[in-house]
Design a protein around this motif. Structure first.
Motif, short mmCIF file in Angstrom:
data_model
loop_
_atom_site.label_atom_id
_atom_site.label_comp_id
_atom_site.label_asym_id
_atom_site.label_seq_id
_atom_site.Cartn_x
_atom_site.Cartn_y
_atom_site.Cartn_z
N GLU A 102 0.84 -1.19 0.00
CA GLU A 102 0.00 0.00 0.00
C GLU A 102 0.88 1.26 0.00
N TYR A 103 0.45 2.30 -0.68
CA TYR A 103 1.17 3.58 -0.65
C TYR A 103 0.16 4.65 -0.25
N HIS A 104 0.48 5.37 0.83
CA HIS A 104 -0.40 6.46 1.27
C HIS A 104 0.28 7.80 1.00
N VAL A 105 -0.39 8.64 0.25
CA VAL A 105 0.19 9.95 -0.07
C VAL A 105 0.06 10.86 1.16
N ASP A 106 1.19 11.42 1.58
CA ASP A 106 1.15 12.38 2.69
C ASP A 106 0.50 13.67 2.18
N PRO A 107 -0.62 14.09 2.76
CA PRO A 107 -1.32 15.28 2.25
C PRO A 107 -0.48 16.55 2.25
N ILE A 108 0.46 16.63 3.18
CA ILE A 108 1.31 17.84 3.20
C ILE A 108 2.29 17.80 2.03
N LEU A 109 2.80 16.61 1.70
CA LEU A 109 3.68 16.51 0.52
C LEU A 109 2.89 16.76 -0.76
N ALA A 110 1.64 16.27 -0.78
CA ALA A 110 0.80 16.49 -1.96
C ALA A 110 0.54 17.98 -2.14
N ARG A 111 0.36 18.69 -1.01
CA ARG A 111 0.12 20.13 -1.08
C ARG A 111 1.38 20.83 -1.58
N ALA A 112 2.54 20.39 -1.11
CA ALA A 112 3.81 20.99 -1.56
C ALA A 112 4.02 20.71 -3.05
N MET A 113 3.66 19.51 -3.49
CA MET A 113 3.78 19.14 -4.91
C MET A 113 2.86 20.03 -5.74
N ASP A 114 1.64 20.20 -5.27
CA ASP A 114 0.66 21.02 -6.00
C ASP A 114 1.16 22.45 -6.10
N ARG A 115 1.77 22.95 -5.01
CA ARG A 115 2.28 24.34 -5.03
C ARG A 115 3.41 24.46 -6.05
N ILE A 116 4.24 23.45 -6.17
CA ILE A 116 5.31 23.50 -7.18
C ILE A 116 4.71 23.54 -8.58
N PHE A 117 3.63 22.76 -8.79
CA PHE A 117 2.96 22.80 -10.10
C PHE A 117 2.47 24.23 -10.39
N ILE A 118 1.81 24.83 -9.39
CA ILE A 118 1.26 26.19 -9.59
C ILE A 118 2.36 27.18 -9.94
N LEU A 119 3.48 27.09 -9.19
CA LEU A 119 4.54 28.10 -9.34
C LEU A 119 5.26 28.00 -10.67
N HIS A 120 5.10 26.88 -11.36
CA HIS A 120 5.79 26.69 -12.65
C HIS A 120 4.82 26.74 -13.83
N ALA A 121 3.55 27.09 -13.57
CA ALA A 121 2.49 26.88 -14.57
C ALA A 121 2.66 27.72 -15.84
N ASP A 122 2.97 28.99 -15.69
CA ASP A 122 3.13 29.85 -16.87
C ASP A 122 4.03 31.03 -16.54
N HIS A 123 4.65 31.59 -17.57
CA HIS A 123 5.56 32.70 -17.27
C HIS A 123 5.77 33.60 -18.48
N GLU A 124 4.68 34.08 -19.06
CA GLU A 124 4.76 35.03 -20.20
C GLU A 124 5.50 34.38 -21.35
N GLN A 125 6.34 35.11 -22.09
CA GLN A 125 6.92 34.60 -23.33
C GLN A 125 8.35 34.11 -23.12
N ASN A 126 8.53 33.18 -22.16
CA ASN A 126 9.87 32.60 -21.92
C ASN A 126 10.28 31.75 -23.11
N ALA A 127 11.49 31.23 -23.09
CA ALA A 127 12.05 30.56 -24.27
C ALA A 127 11.19 29.38 -24.72
N SER A 128 10.75 28.55 -23.79
CA SER A 128 9.99 27.35 -24.21
C SER A 128 8.59 27.74 -24.68
N THR A 129 7.97 28.73 -24.07
CA THR A 129 6.66 29.18 -24.54
C THR A 129 6.79 29.81 -25.92
N SER A 130 7.85 30.57 -26.12
CA SER A 130 8.07 31.15 -27.45
C SER A 130 8.33 30.07 -28.49
N THR A 131 8.96 28.97 -28.05
CA THR A 131 9.18 27.83 -28.95
C THR A 131 7.85 27.21 -29.35
#
Ligand code: SDX
Length: 431
Positions: free
Chosen positions: A211-240
């Motif tokens: 069994e694997y139980h996801v620690d809700p605090i780690l899941a929250r930290a993971m989700d926050r990392i997703f949010i913080l990297h979601a978009d950033h105007e016309q950076n190199a990869s978005t321009s690509t």
């Protein structure tokens, strides 16, 4: 497009040209040079696009001087503390925060697209086990155009919508599969009873044997990392992604191009390079040696995780990540992690060093993210794939905005030619 009220005059070769200027809702005025070559017979020169607006957009605004980042007007620190990734995905895609009903419908649509076509498992098996997960990600995401033909017609709004949801939904699954494949463990299917971040941790870290139980605090930290990297105007990869999309290529191929660009150590690859640098520094007493190398013009070494083309004040994402690093490492009982100590001492040393102050070099989003990800159990090779899966919503939101723009045309820059002028072929016996 806003109408142009102001104009600028350009005097050139005895002629004066009137150039329209756009006044944005925020940020600097924009000089409209679209007719410049036709009128004045000259190009502008801006390698690296330090002074060039490549498009107009309503998605993300960055004020590099204030260290401000807004998604559809909402400050990143508020979204990081009050929202969650799929709600931010909705905001980036559709322009407004969703009602409860809209959010439930969107989350259901994404959840039902998290599995990948079973044939893709065979595609994975063509890679070497020791392939970098970013190489696998570029290949598998590009190959999505070979598995999802019913959402590749960019002229069909329904197919555009399905492609967007498929990419947001499947990138975590594909990134987790790339990780599992690299460590020789079986793929783990997504689960519809877990939220987006918990599902990703489950697909990466659970094994069939227990069994694997996801620690809700780690899941929250993971989700926050997703949010913080979601978009950033016309950076190199978005321009690509925008440039690839301007030719009418299908969304999966364009996102694969964005992933390839993100991989570079000057861009999304910096989170892996930064952690490897912190490990190379190893202890606080070696920091002066690396600071000196970063300042040495003859040494190509740069402080990874420092500096930014736009932020000349703090990167607001780094501030949130620094706080999250303290929380996660304390939760995991590794708050005395030597890497975190080195990172904090390195930050303080650099921020008080004349070179970094003069060049306005501050920690960016990649400086603390790696410390959190390593503490969560990810190998450094998975840092940029996590950046890529987070940024997928930004890429696809910018793609949707561009495709829907009636003024959209193929991107085709010109050049400052410094090569040979015309000359005749010389036969080999005369060379
Ligand atoms: C990301 O664009 C985005 O929005 C990107 C991103 C996103 O969310 O999409 O924010 C994500 O890519 C963040 C950046 C991650 N990269 C790194 O951490 C790699 C290290 N940083 C650098 O390579 C650099 O700072 C860049 C690439 C981030 C920005 O480069 P610029 O804007 O082209 O600036 P530059 O290379 O012209 O540097 C200006 C000066 C130079 O010195 P001089 O030639 O003027 O004497 O600052 C120096 C550089 O040598 N410099 C550094 C440095 N970064 C710049 N010196 C030491 N260490 C550094 N990190």
């Amino acid at each position: 497009m806003t109408d142009t009220q102001k104009t600028a005059q350009l005097s050139l070769n005895g002629e004066t040209y009137e150039l329209p200027m756009f006044s944005p809702s925020a940020g600097p005025d924009v000089l409209d040079i679209r007719k410049l070559y036709a009128q004045a017979g000259v190009f502008t020169y801006d390698p690296g696009f330090t002074s060039t607006a490549s498009c107009d957009s309503t998605i993300t605004y960055i004020d590099g001087g204030k260290g401000e980042l807004l998604h559809r007007g909402y400050p990143i620190d508020q979204l990081a503390s009050k929202s969650h990734h799929l709600e931010v995905c909705y905001l980036l895609l559709y322009g407004e925060l969703p009602t409860a009903a809209q959010l439930e419908d969107f989350e259901t649509r994404v959840t039902r697209h998290t599995m990948v076509h079973e044939q893709m498992l065979n595609f994975f098996r063509g890679f070497r086990r020791d392939a970098h997960p970013m190489a696998t990600l570029v290949g598998v995401v590009g190959a999505m155009s070979a598995f999802y033909h019913d959402s590749t017609d960019i002229n069909d709004p329904w197919q555009r919508e399905v492609a967007a949801v498929r990419l947001i939904a499947k990138l975590p699954t594909i990134a987790a599969m790339a990780y599992k494949y690299s460590i020789g463990q079986p793929f783990v299917y997504p689960r519809n009873d877990l939220d987006y971040a918990a599902n990703f941790l489950h697909m990466c870290f659970s094994v069939p044997a227990e069994e694997y139980h996801v620690d809700p605090i780690l899941a929250r930290a993971m989700d926050r990392i997703f949010i913080l990297h979601a978009d950033h105007e016309q950076n190199a990869s978005t321009s690509t992604v925008r440039l690839a999309s301007s030719s009418g290529a299908n969304p999966f191929a364009c996102i694969a191009a964005g992933i390839a660009c993100l991989w570079g150590p000057a861009h999304g690859g910096a989170n892996q390079a930064c952690l490897e640098m912190l490990k190379e520094i190893g202890t606080v007493d070696r920091i002066p040696e690396f600071i000196a190398r970063a300042k040495d013009k003859n040494d190509p070494f740069r402080l990874m995780g420092f500096g930014h083309r736009v932020y000349k004040n703090t990167d607001p994402r780094a501030k949130v990540l620094k706080q999250s690093a303290d929380e996660v490492l304390e939760l995991l009982g590794v708050e005395n992690n030597p890497l975190l100590q080195v990172a904090k001492e390195l930050e303080q040393t650099a921020l008080n060093d004349e070179y970094f102050i003069e060049k306005k070099l501050f920690p960016n989003v990649d400086f603390y993210s790696g410390i959190i990800l390593e503490a969560m159990g990810f190998p450094t090779s998975m840092f940029t794939p996590i950046f890529a899966l987070s940024r997928t919503v930004g890429w696809i939101s910018q793609w949707k905005e561009m495709i829907a723009d009636p003024q959209n045309k193929i991107g085709r820059p010109r050049q400052l030619y410094l090569g040979e002028t015309a000359r005749d072929y010389v036969d080999i016996e005369n060379r």
